[in-house]
Design a protein around this motif. Structure first.
Motif, short mmCIF file in Angstrom:
data_model
loop_
_atom_site.label_atom_id
_atom_site.label_comp_id
_atom_site.label_asym_id
_atom_site.label_seq_id
_atom_site.Cartn_x
_atom_site.Cartn_y
_atom_site.Cartn_z
N ARG A 137 0.83 -1.22 0.00
CA ARG A 137 0.00 0.00 0.00
C ARG A 137 0.86 1.26 0.00
N TYR A 150 -0.20 3.80 -2.72
CA TYR A 150 -0.66 5.16 -2.38
C TYR A 150 0.42 6.21 -2.61
N LYS A 167 -3.58 -7.99 -4.28
CA LYS A 167 -4.51 -7.43 -3.29
C LYS A 167 -5.65 -8.38 -2.86
N1 GLN Z 1 -8.18 1.79 1.67
C1 GLN Z 1 -8.33 0.39 1.55
C2 GLN Z 1 -7.14 -0.23 0.89
O1 GLN Z 1 -6.34 0.43 0.32
C3 GLN Z 1 -9.57 -0.01 0.85
C4 GLN Z 1 -9.55 0.17 -0.62
C5 GLN Z 1 -10.67 -0.50 -1.31
O2 GLN Z 1 -11.36 -1.36 -0.76
N2 GLN Z 1 -10.88 -0.11 -2.51
O3 GLN Z 1 -7.01 -1.41 0.95
#
Ligand code: GLN
Length: 453
Positions: free
Chosen positions: A32, A36, A133
């Motif tokens: 993440r 991000y 993911k």
């Molecule tokens: N913020 C959470 C993550 O990055 C959820 C993101 C999502 O479910 N789209 O995992």
């Protein structure tokens, strides 16, 4: 190994949870961080002029936001093929490894300045997230046996890891990208993912059978599960999951205003002066992650206590409460827009309150939904169901973008109030059918208690 009955040899415990949880925690934290981190600087890079010292691509705002919308949607849509590959061919464990490798290469390539590198990097990241993911999330569920009440809490801990990654990324990658150079930022995201891959690789002994391909299993139950069609109970559970996914689309469609409309609102309409200095608008972007890290376990504990007391705390109920609370958060933004209309700017605390309620709602919905899927999905479709869930969040993301854009036409007050009213009413409406939905789960989450082995 026995995947179908959930009997495994998870003996190692740390802080009251299987040690494997922390392997997945740090792997996903770094994943993440890279996701991000890169996302934080993507649009900024796209719109930076080609003539600037830290030169970007010189795109228009519309072009940049459009690519951003498609990118964030595709990244999650790819979870469906990622889930299929895991369930049908190689299992979750190997899929996560492959996803991690694709991500290291993808982010690494973005460190180059050529255009071919930019597009190749993006494609590899989309594929990598799709492989990693959904499958790492399914693996978290497999650490716990059926009926273990620690599962929901485990997912909340995992979710805190996600947000530590996102919090650090927004600050560190954001800074490196903006101040030192975009491509250094992208490269740093790649280094983060490489660290995650190392954690995952060396943490394998703590994962034992978790995430192995069910087709390789020698157990009788696993073979049987693979060969027979779904039972009526399993089909009912899939139906509840699909209905809960509707909540998911609505939830993320509203919540994801954070990066778009709320972000712009902080920048343009909020009085950010505090003790003589101006608080940067981008700081508000890290508020959600910070709140999750601070109150994550409190919210999980609240629900677990309620459940142990025999009060209603089914996943559907929690998710509905989450949706309603998050929706209510937007009422603060309605108040903010009214204040803006009267005074020409609105106070910062509205945004802070709104983000806070959004997060309380998120914690009641998002980790709970992940956990719920691992309780309800038929074993042979475990990753596919998780993949569909993430695909729905992707659609929610895209919807959020479209909603945000429409604010220029209808005005913020209408959009914020509309979101709040819709989420609250929709939540209350589904609440009426809560018992029916719960019946369709056929007791999948009744009688939960702590199971240590
Ligand atoms: N913020 C959470 C993550 O990055 C959820 C993101 C999502 O479910 N789209 O995992």
């Amino acid at each position: 190994m026995n995947i179908a009955t959930g009997k495994k040899l998870i003996k190692n415990q740390l802080f009251g949870h299987p040690t494997g949880l922390f392997v997945l925690f740090f792997t996903e934290m770094w994943e993440r961080f890279s996701y991000y981190g890169m996302r934080a600087i993507l649009t900024l890079y796209l719109v930076s002029k080609t003539t600037e010292a830290n030169s970007g691509l010189g795109w228009s705002h519309t072009e940049a936001l459009e690519l951003y919308g498609w990118y964030t949607m595709f990244v999650y849509l790819m979870s469906i093929p990622g889930g299929i590959i895991a369930d049908k061919f190689i299992g979750q464990k190997k899929s996560v490894l492959i996803g991690g490798i694709l991500l290291v290469i993808g982010h690494g390539i973005l460190a180059y300045t050529e255009m071919w590198a930019f597009y190749t990097g993006l494609v590899l990241i989309v594929l990598g997230v799709g492989m990693l993911k959904p499958n790492i999330s399914t693996m978290v569920g497999s650490l716990y046996q059926k009926g273990d009440i620690r599962r929901d809490k485990g997912f909340t801990i995992f979710y805190i890891g996600i947000n530590i990654g996102s919090f650090l990324a927004s600050i560190i990658v954001g800074y490196v990208g903006e101040v030192i150079g975009w491509h250094y930022g992208f490269g740093l995201a790649g280094i983060g993912m490489a660290l995650g891959l190392l954690v995952y690789y060396f943490g394998q002994p703590y994962l034992q059978d978790v995430g192995n391909f069910i087709g390789d299993s020698t157990s009788k139950e696993d073979k049987e599960v693979l060969n027979r069609p779904l039972t009526k109970i399993e089909k009912d559970r899939v139906i509840v999951l699909f209905i809960s996914f509707l909540l998911v689309i609505v939830f993320w469609g509203a919540y994801e205003q954070a990066g778009g409309l709320l972000n712009l609102y902080a920048l343009e309409k909020t009085n950010r002066m505090f003790m003589g200095m101006e608080v940067p608008a981008s700081w508000f972007q890290s508020l959600s992650a910070l709140f999750i890290i601070i109150i994550g376990t409190t919210v999980a504990r609240f629900w677990a206590k309620r459940k142990l007391k025999g009060k209603n705390a089914s996943s559907i109920f929690k998710m509905l409460v989450g949706l309603i609370i998050m929706g209510a958060g937007f009422l603060f933004m309605s108040a903010a827009s009214l204040q803006f209309e009267e005074e020409g700017s609105s106070a910062m605390y509205w945004l802070i309150f709104a983000y806070f309620l959004n997060v309380v709602g998120e914690l009641s919905l998002s980790p709970v939904a992940l956990s719920f899927i691992t309780k309800l999905a038929p074993v042979k479709y475990a990753s596919i169901m998780m993949g569909v869930y993430f695909a729905m969040t992707g659609i929610g993301n895209k919807l959020a973008g479209l909603l945000g854009e429409s604010a220029s036409q209808y005005g913020e007050f209408t959009i914020f109030t509309g979101i709040a009213v819709f989420c609250i009413l929709f939540g209350l409406l589904v609440m009426l059918f809560r018992k029916k939905l719960h019946d369709l789960t056929h007791g999948a989450e009744d009688d939960e208690h702590i199971i240590l082995e």
